[in-house]
Structures are given as structure tokens and as C-alpha cells.
Enzyme design. Structure first.
Site: not given
Length: 229
Positions: A43, A47, A116, A119
Site C-alpha cells: 500500500e 500510494d 488500501d 493502492e
């Protein structure tokens, strides 16, 4: 056929290393709270890949928009609510590996878990296929420049926008405090303040705590000199 073959069909990408996809779909509740067995590290990487992809897209195509406007546009595209909706489009919740407790309390529909996982999926594609594959996947969900210019992209997530602005100075810290509740239980009005390093920078009211916090963030953004509409 792998356990995630239907997901691979949905995302239009077939993994060479299936363990990366499984890792992206493993919530910490399933791995016993162990970070190295869950999707939390992926995650983090996803991002960053998402941010640079969207930033470059906006920078390249929105050449007349100033820095503040680009920050707000990026925030609206990569906020939790947007990522949740992206995840829903590919039924990502159906494939997430959850612990029994999280499963029983509606984890497959929880915004934060879906955002999450989305990502983490970006990171898994990046590690397995490189930046071009990750970018191609991300751009399936990013609104077109025409949609952005026409105003179809809403900039209503002021908390995310404010966080994006503040993150330009890593030492700064934002927090929210509900300072007042008025009215009957079924029809309350909340007042919230947004704090920067403990100092109030905006106040707002709403019919829920979340609405009040959004209003406070909007005021703070306006006081900083950014347009909020």
C-alpha cells in the site's frame, strides 16, 4: 487456474509472480496483524506510484493551472473516497483475504480496506510488470482531462485537499476537534475546528462530525489563499 484468475481478468493484467497479487489482497487481519504478511508495505509503495502518475498526468495536460489548483485536483482523484469507488468498479472486495472478525463486521465493504487494497494492487502490478503496466492500470480510472475541465470532477473532499497542502511541509501536523454539539439527538449540529500544530486554522459546522470537519477544512483552505469552489 489461480485463486485470483477472475481478478486478473477484471484488471486486464496477468501476473508472472502470483505471490505479489496474493500479498496485495492480504489484509493485516488475515495475516495475524503481521505487516510483513499483509498488504501494508505494498500500500505504501502503491500510494507513491499513484501520486507520481496522477501528478505527471495533471502537470502535462493542465498547463495553465497553478500549483494550488493542481494540488486540489490531485487530492480529489487520489482521495480515499475515489480509491474506494475505483475498487468497487472491479469488485475488489470479493478477493480480499480477511480475518474472521473483519469479515463478520463488514470488512469487504469498508472504505479504508478497499482503498488500501487498491493502492496495494497498484504496487503489485508495478513490481511485477514495471511502471508502464502500473500507469496503464491507473489511467483506466483517472478522469479524462475533458471531464476535469468541465467540472465533473468534484473537489469536495476538503480534508484530503488540506492534508495534501500541509504535506508539502512534512513537519506540520493537522488534527480535528469537535468543539460543540447542539440540538436534539436526532437533529444535532456539530462544530469542529481544524488544528495545525495545535493552533486553530479553521472552523465549520454540519449535521455530522464529518460534515463539520469538512467545513472546517474548507475554511482553512480558503484562508490559505486557495479557491474552494
Amino acid at each position: 487456474m489461480s485463486e485470483f484468475s477472475q481478478l486478473e481478468q477484471a484488471i486486464g493484467y496477468t501476473f508472472k509472480d502470483k505471490s505479489l497479487l496474493r500479498g496485495a489482497m492480504t489484509h493485516s487481519s488475515y495475516s495475524g496483524g503481521k505487516n510483513n504478511g499483509s498488504n501494508e508495505r505494498l500500500e505504501f509503495l502503491g500510494d507513491s506510484v499513484l501520486q507520481i502518475t496522477v501528478s505527471l498526468y495533471l502537470f502535462t495536460n493542465m498547463t495553465t493551472v497553478p500549483e494550488g489548483g493542481l494540488t486540489k485536483l490531485r487530492a480529489s482523484i487520489v482521495c480515499e473516497n475515489s480509491l474506494y469507488n475505483f475498487a468497487k468498479r472491479i469488485s475488489l472486495g470479493d478477493y480480499i483475504l480477511l480475518g474472521k472478525g473483519e469479515e463478520m463486521t463488514g470488512g469487504r465493504e469498508r472504505r479504508s480496506i478497499l482503498a488500501d487494497a487498491f493502492e496495494a494492487l497498484i504496487a503489485a502490478i508495478f513490481l511485477d510488470g514495471g511502471m508502464d503496466e502500473a500507469k496503464a492500470f491507473i489511467m483506466r480510472f483517472v478522469p479524462s482531462i475533458e471531464a476535469i475541465r468541465s467540472g465533473k470532477v468534484k473537489l469536495g473532499d476538503y480534508k484530503t485537499i488540506l492534508q495534501e497542502i500541509i504535506q508539502q511541509n512534512p513537519e506540520e501536523r493537522v488534527s480535528y476537534e469537535v468543539t460543540e454539539e447542539e440540538g436534539e439527538a436526532h437533529h444535532k449540529t456539530f462544530t469542529a475546528e481544524v488544528m495545525l500544530n495545535g493552533q486553530s486554522i479553521g472552523t465549520g459546522s454540519g449535521q455530522s462530525k464529518k460534515e463539520a470537519e469538512q467545513a472546517a477544512a474548507k475554511e482553512a483552505i480558503g484562508l490559505m489563499g486557495y479557491e474552494t469552489d
